[in-house]
Motif scaffolding. Structure first.
Motif, short mmCIF file in Angstrom:
data_model
loop_
_atom_site.label_atom_id
_atom_site.label_comp_id
_atom_site.label_asym_id
_atom_site.label_seq_id
_atom_site.Cartn_x
_atom_site.Cartn_y
_atom_site.Cartn_z
N LYS A 1 -28.48 -71.97 -13.83
CA LYS A 1 -28.57 -70.86 -13.12
C LYS A 1 -29.14 -69.52 -13.73
O LYS A 1 -28.51 -69.23 -14.73
N GLY A 2 -30.05 -68.87 -13.06
CA GLY A 2 -30.54 -67.80 -13.85
C GLY A 2 -31.90 -67.85 -14.56
O GLY A 2 -32.57 -67.04 -15.34
N THR A 3 -32.27 -69.53 -14.77
CA THR A 3 -33.32 -69.43 -15.52
C THR A 3 -34.70 -69.15 -14.83
O THR A 3 -34.93 -69.23 -13.58
N TYR A 4 -35.55 -68.42 -15.61
CA TYR A 4 -36.71 -68.13 -14.93
C TYR A 4 -37.58 -69.20 -15.09
O TYR A 4 -38.09 -69.98 -15.98
N VAL A 5 -38.47 -69.58 -14.07
CA VAL A 5 -39.50 -70.55 -13.89
C VAL A 5 -40.53 -70.11 -13.10
O VAL A 5 -40.64 -69.30 -12.47
N VAL A 6 -41.78 -70.91 -13.30
CA VAL A 6 -43.02 -70.71 -12.83
C VAL A 6 -42.97 -71.81 -11.71
O VAL A 6 -42.60 -72.86 -11.77
N MET A 7 -43.34 -71.53 -10.46
CA MET A 7 -43.43 -72.33 -9.24
C MET A 7 -44.87 -73.21 -9.09
O MET A 7 -45.84 -72.48 -9.10
N VAL A 8 -44.78 -74.40 -9.22
CA VAL A 8 -45.96 -75.16 -8.93
C VAL A 8 -46.46 -75.43 -7.47
O VAL A 8 -45.50 -76.00 -6.76
N LEU B 1 -40.12 -70.82 -18.17
CA LEU B 1 -40.53 -69.97 -18.78
C LEU B 1 -40.09 -69.53 -20.00
O LEU B 1 -38.69 -69.35 -20.24
N PRO B 2 -40.78 -69.10 -21.01
CA PRO B 2 -40.03 -68.65 -22.43
C PRO B 2 -39.59 -67.18 -21.93
O PRO B 2 -40.18 -66.35 -21.13
N GLU B 3 -38.46 -66.64 -22.64
CA GLU B 3 -37.87 -65.47 -22.21
C GLU B 3 -38.86 -64.23 -22.61
O GLU B 3 -38.54 -63.26 -21.95
N TRP B 4 -39.49 -64.17 -23.53
CA TRP B 4 -40.35 -63.16 -23.88
C TRP B 4 -41.38 -63.06 -22.99
O TRP B 4 -42.11 -61.98 -23.20
N LEU B 5 -41.82 -63.79 -21.93
CA LEU B 5 -42.99 -63.70 -21.38
C LEU B 5 -43.11 -62.47 -20.43
O LEU B 5 -42.13 -62.43 -19.61
N ASN B 6 -44.15 -61.83 -20.61
CA ASN B 6 -44.32 -60.69 -19.74
C ASN B 6 -44.28 -61.02 -18.14
O ASN B 6 -45.32 -61.69 -18.08
N PRO B 7 -43.43 -60.61 -17.25
CA PRO B 7 -43.52 -60.97 -16.00
C PRO B 7 -44.51 -60.92 -15.19
O PRO B 7 -44.93 -61.56 -14.12
N HIS B 8 -45.03 -59.76 -15.42
CA HIS B 8 -46.40 -59.47 -14.79
C HIS B 8 -47.47 -60.52 -14.94
O HIS B 8 -48.50 -60.62 -14.07
N GLU C 1 -47.84 -71.22 -28.30
CA GLU C 1 -48.66 -71.27 -29.59
C GLU C 1 -49.56 -70.11 -29.86
O GLU C 1 -49.74 -69.76 -31.18
N HIS C 2 -49.98 -69.40 -28.55
CA HIS C 2 -50.79 -68.22 -29.03
C HIS C 2 -50.22 -67.07 -28.26
O HIS C 2 -50.74 -66.64 -27.12
N PRO C 3 -49.03 -66.50 -28.82
CA PRO C 3 -48.63 -65.27 -28.24
C PRO C 3 -49.45 -64.11 -27.96
O PRO C 3 -49.18 -63.35 -26.76
N ASP C 4 -50.53 -63.95 -28.91
CA ASP C 4 -51.40 -62.85 -28.60
C ASP C 4 -52.37 -63.32 -27.51
O ASP C 4 -53.14 -62.36 -26.78
N PHE C 5 -52.52 -64.42 -26.78
CA PHE C 5 -53.21 -64.95 -25.74
C PHE C 5 -52.51 -64.04 -24.59
O PHE C 5 -53.04 -63.62 -23.61
N VAL C 6 -51.21 -64.16 -24.37
CA VAL C 6 -50.42 -63.44 -23.40
C VAL C 6 -50.66 -61.95 -23.47
O VAL C 6 -50.78 -61.22 -22.55
N ASP C 7 -50.66 -61.45 -24.67
CA ASP C 7 -51.03 -60.12 -24.74
C ASP C 7 -52.29 -59.52 -24.07
O ASP C 7 -52.51 -58.76 -23.56
N SER C 8 -53.14 -60.57 -24.48
CA SER C 8 -54.63 -60.03 -24.05
C SER C 8 -54.70 -60.30 -22.57
O SER C 8 -55.60 -59.51 -22.02
N LEU C 9 -53.82 -61.22 -22.00
CA LEU C 9 -53.88 -61.10 -20.56
C LEU C 9 -53.14 -60.00 -19.69
O LEU C 9 -53.47 -59.94 -18.45
N GLY C 10 -52.68 -59.33 -20.41
CA GLY C 10 -52.10 -57.94 -19.98
C GLY C 10 -52.91 -57.26 -19.20
O GLY C 10 -52.55 -56.31 -18.43
N ILE C 11 -54.21 -57.21 -20.00
CA ILE C 11 -55.22 -56.28 -19.32
C ILE C 11 -55.68 -56.58 -17.76
O ILE C 11 -56.26 -55.91 -17.28
N LEU C 12 -55.28 -57.94 -17.37
CA LEU C 12 -55.52 -58.14 -16.11
C LEU C 12 -54.61 -57.79 -15.00
O LEU C 12 -54.67 -57.89 -13.98
N VAL C 13 -53.57 -57.31 -15.49
CA VAL C 13 -52.33 -56.58 -14.62
C VAL C 13 -53.04 -55.49 -13.96
O VAL C 13 -53.12 -54.59 -14.60
#
Length: 341
Positions: A80-87, A131-138, A296-308
């Motif tokens: 309970k409380g786990t963050y998940v992405v829905m398929v 989902l990993p806990e550190w993931l930007n939810p946006h 594997e590529h946390p900076d990949f997620v950072d780069s995707l932030g520009i799409l928010v």
């Protein structure tokens, strides 16, 4: 329990419906937290999907991009409380050759089947990925879109030849950005060239080796493989332009959806021995691969932030309408709804 579902009943009109659901089942109950609006959702919202499709598929809850929090799981798969992405893809059978997203029997949320605009979503455990806990939810809100690019990459690697020195990506929108970024991370020693119509959008592709407006491409430019991420009527010129610049026996991965048939220069496809690879939607494996790629590529997620793009707090049906209307005027990025309704 009584679950509230927010369905589109006609263009620009939502209504609440109520469904009785049992907690004593093999479904995991997820409370949506962040949802992202897709162009396909907008075609239903604005009524541009076509009268026949609208009549056949409405009323229907929209949205197939989103993440949420597990609130109940009698299977014990998730805490309970786990963050998940829905398929959103929901297969009813398996095939040793055909992937789940190509099986004609599979259902897809927000395409004739209720999407994620609900108080609670009931899904089988295999339709959720932690989902990993550190993931930007946006960013997490539009993971489904990222999996489409990931799926296309997996199909490309299985079907295209191994000379991969130069990639060309046609499309300066969200999917083009994600695809070219994944290519640059996956093949760091290869050149990634992006082709688009809008210079202000191309300016966001700072990681690309080169960018060109489609009417200013050098005549002697050659690429090994192409990815089309344009869609609509523009996909015709994008595909044919990529054929012109492809080296012999290269491949074109087509990802953009068009409501109308497009003409392709088959003469040059034959002369060059070009492989055309079609890909659509994604399945569970693509979500797993995408999450692993992010780890594997946390900076990949950072780069995707520009799409928010815009982030809307949604507490009422009027908030939903405001988010969709605002999205229609968004020139770059994704509209995210923080689901508090």
């Amino acid at each position: 329990m009584i679950n509230q579902v927010y369905r589109l009943v006609s263009p620009r009109q939502f209504e609440v419906t109520y469904k009785d659901r049992s907690l004593q089942s093999d479904y995991v109950v997820v409370r949506p937290s962040f949802l992202s609006i897709c162009a396909a959702d907008q075609r239903y919202y604005t009524g541009t999907r076509g009268k026949e499709a609208m009549a056949q598929k409405l009323p229907m809850a929209l949205i197939h991009e989103g993440i949420g929090k597990v609130v109940y799981d009698c299977s014990g798969t998730f805490k309970k409380g786990t963050y998940v992405v829905m398929v959103p893809n929901t297969p009813s059978e398996t095939d040793e050759i055909v992937a789940e997203n190509y099986l004609r029997s599979s259902k897809f949320r927000s395409s004739g089947y209720d999407g994620f605009m609900q108080d609670y979503v009931f899904l089988k455990p295999d339709r959720l990925v932690e989902l990993p806990e550190w993931l930007n939810p946006h960013v997490g809100a539009f993971i489904e879109l990222i999996t489409i690019a990931m799926h296309a990459l997996v199909r490309f690697e299985a079907k295209a030849h191994t000379r991969r020195d130069v990639f060309g990506v046609w499309g300066d929108g969200n999917l083009g950005f994600i695809t070219s970024l994944i290519l640059k991370k996956r093949f760091p020693n290869s050149k990634v060239i992006v082709f688009g119509k809008n210079q202000y959008k191309l300016d966001h592709f700072s990681f690309a080796d080169e960018t060109y407006q489609i009417d200013q491409i050098p005549e002697n430019l050659q690429i090994d493989h192409a990815f089309e991420a344009v869609g609509g009527r523009g996909s015709q010129s994008a595909i044919n332009q990529s054929i012109d610049y492809l080296s012999p026996e290269g491949s074109i991965s087509i990802m953009g959806v068009s409501e109308y048939p497009v003409e392709i220069n088959t003469r040059m496809v034959l002369e060059k021995g070009i492989t055309i690879i079609g890909s659509s939607r994604s399945g569970r494996n693509d979500f797993v691969n995408t999450i692993e790629f992010m780890k594997e590529h946390p900076d990949f997620v950072d780069s995707l932030g520009i799409l928010v793009g815009d982030v809307h707090s949604v507490k009422t049906i009027n908030d939903i309408i405001n988010a969709f209307e605002s999205d229609l005027t968004l020139s770059w990025g994704k509209t995210v709804m923080e689901w508090k309704i």
